[in-house]
Design a protein around this motif. Sequence first.
Motif: not given
Length: 707
Positions: A384-385, A439-440, A475, A479, A483, A485-487, A489-490
């Motif tokens: 996670h970030p 992000s990880r 977060l 976001v 994005d 990649e980040t979405t 991960v979330l």
Amino acid sequence: MRRFRVRRPPRAQDGTEQTAPPISVSESGDAVATDGGDALSGHRGPGPQADGGAVRVERSGDAIASAAHAVAISGHVSQVLVSAPPPRRPLHWPVRLGSVPVLASAFQDRSAVRDRIDQARAGHTTVVLAQVLSGGGGVGKTQLAAAYAHQALEDGIDLVVWVDASDIEQVIARYAHAAHVVEAAAEHLLGKSAESDAGLFLQWLATTRRPWLLILDDLTDPEAMQKWWPPSSAFGCGRVVATTRRHDAVLSGGGRAVVDIDTYSAEEAEAYLHERLDAAHAAHLMDSQAGELAAALGYLPLALSHAAAYMVNEDVRCAEYLHRFNDSTARLDDLLPRAADTEGYGRQVAAALLLSLDVAQASEPVGLAVPVMRLAAVLDPAGHPRSLWASDAVTRYLNTQRTALASGVPAAVDPDQVRAALRLLHRYGLLSDHAQAGSRAVRLHALTARAVRECTPDATVPAVVQTAVDSLRELCDEVLWFDRETTAVLRTNIDSVDACAGDLLWKVEGHHLLRWTLRSLISVGLATAAVPYGQRLTGISEQLLGRTHPMTLVARRDLAWASFLARRHKDAFTLLQEDFPHQDARLARERLGLSPSANGRVHAVALLEDTAAVRARLLGPEDPASLECQVKLAALYWSRGDRPRATALLEQSLIGCQTTFGAHHPYTASVSDRLSLWRERHKRRWWSRKRSRPHPIRPAKTGDSVT
């Protein structure tokens, strides 16, 4: 015979000399009490202190009193005759010191990892370059080191020393013993102290031409180990391999190279299971679920070893063991019991994974390691970030969960301390914190996370889940949809919290995160994945919140939109048609103020705006259902005092009604009448406000008459 003079001990307070039982000397040169007292065995190092002080043994002529024959006694002794020690046995090479572990059953060579270890040594032919194998508990560091030790013995390396480095005193003791075995110095230089002998051994390693390998297993205190690393080898004959959970920067200094050791690859894990079961004549236990089982165990060598032994003992196939493992009520200590430790790891899996947690909890910043691990344990093991730990929700949580300090008063936690706690856990190998992972950046092995959750008190779980929900919501609000990649991960972290918390997630209003996940899947074009997710979400929402709850209605509309994008038009229209009566009834109650959720997160205006937008997209702006929704939204605007917006929307709806129903249709007429009424009321209100406004009093002019 060698003759030694022994200084008299000091006299007693009454002026008499203290006496002692007679001393005889054994054939080996050890002094023995002959009156039934304690036997004083010879030893290397300073003699123990007696009541009258330590006895000093001096050389007489050319004779040298070895520390092994220096006997501390309390009493009057004028001379002691000690037989000369027998000649040393000839030293035969090669020599192996310490207990080198046997290789595990179905040991995986891990050629890719060993290549990295060997490459770390390349280019350092004139100095000792220690390869420090660093990784979490159970990843197989000791087995890799043992493989190098066994290979060295096969290759005829003259000296292989295996050292338990978990305690620095054990390191010194092993070095001191090795110094005597390899005759690291002249006899008169050895035996002064363990530290002195250990130093002589290190000097011998630096100057010998004999090839050697030194294994330092389970190094726990890098700082204390600094002075005991072997120095540069003058002839490039030696090699050091160390294993540790620690990730301290000091490990990479002084000619040492750190090699990160991770779990098995998927192929290695499945190969291990196959070979291990086959060796136990239990190949019939392998089935198509072996790969899924290895993934569930996080490809951890320690866990795979225990699981394979459990399967053999219980005669269960991979699929059945996987079913038991996925049971939310099962505990690691039952599924991976110590009784299944056939490879000699020495402890249960859960205990091995959390071995350093108590030490970390007592380290600076004190009292934060455990609550940080509990929060990380409900998040995605894949990472996670870092920014999650900078959220206000995390700071509030740690301030309430931090254990009391030595002063008894817990100090306030700030973002810098939160960051320091993450780095502390990283150094102790309990989690990994790598900025280059994006992000990880922060990861926790799945089995470690499960062990932490099993140790978390029930009373603490709601606070952990609430913090995870609030920090992820922060977060999600920041976001951007593009994005990806980040979405992504979330979404996986939200799924992890959902799986860990269950119904508790809905009690802390975490269901809004689930709706965010559904909409993010739609926004990035993953409608095919959004449909089953939306079906599950709406089903749980109906069960826990009710069929007509705003959250349920919103989720069903999102599901309808996902179905439409997935080209499942019939399903989309069916959902909307089923929801129209519920939505209209719900909106009527909201508008009349009869619903207790008027002050909740989903208000009537937002709900109706969303409904109108979805109907317009799916059915068209001139569909009767869309027009009816627009008229109701206009009425809601009017009731909330937003009269210009209400009038504008009703005018637009009237045009649509005239096109769809015709100018003389009753519904069109009712909309037209309402619009006329609103205009008249607006006009009257404007005129009444103007008339009721007091006129300004003008000053009287000269010549004006006053009545």
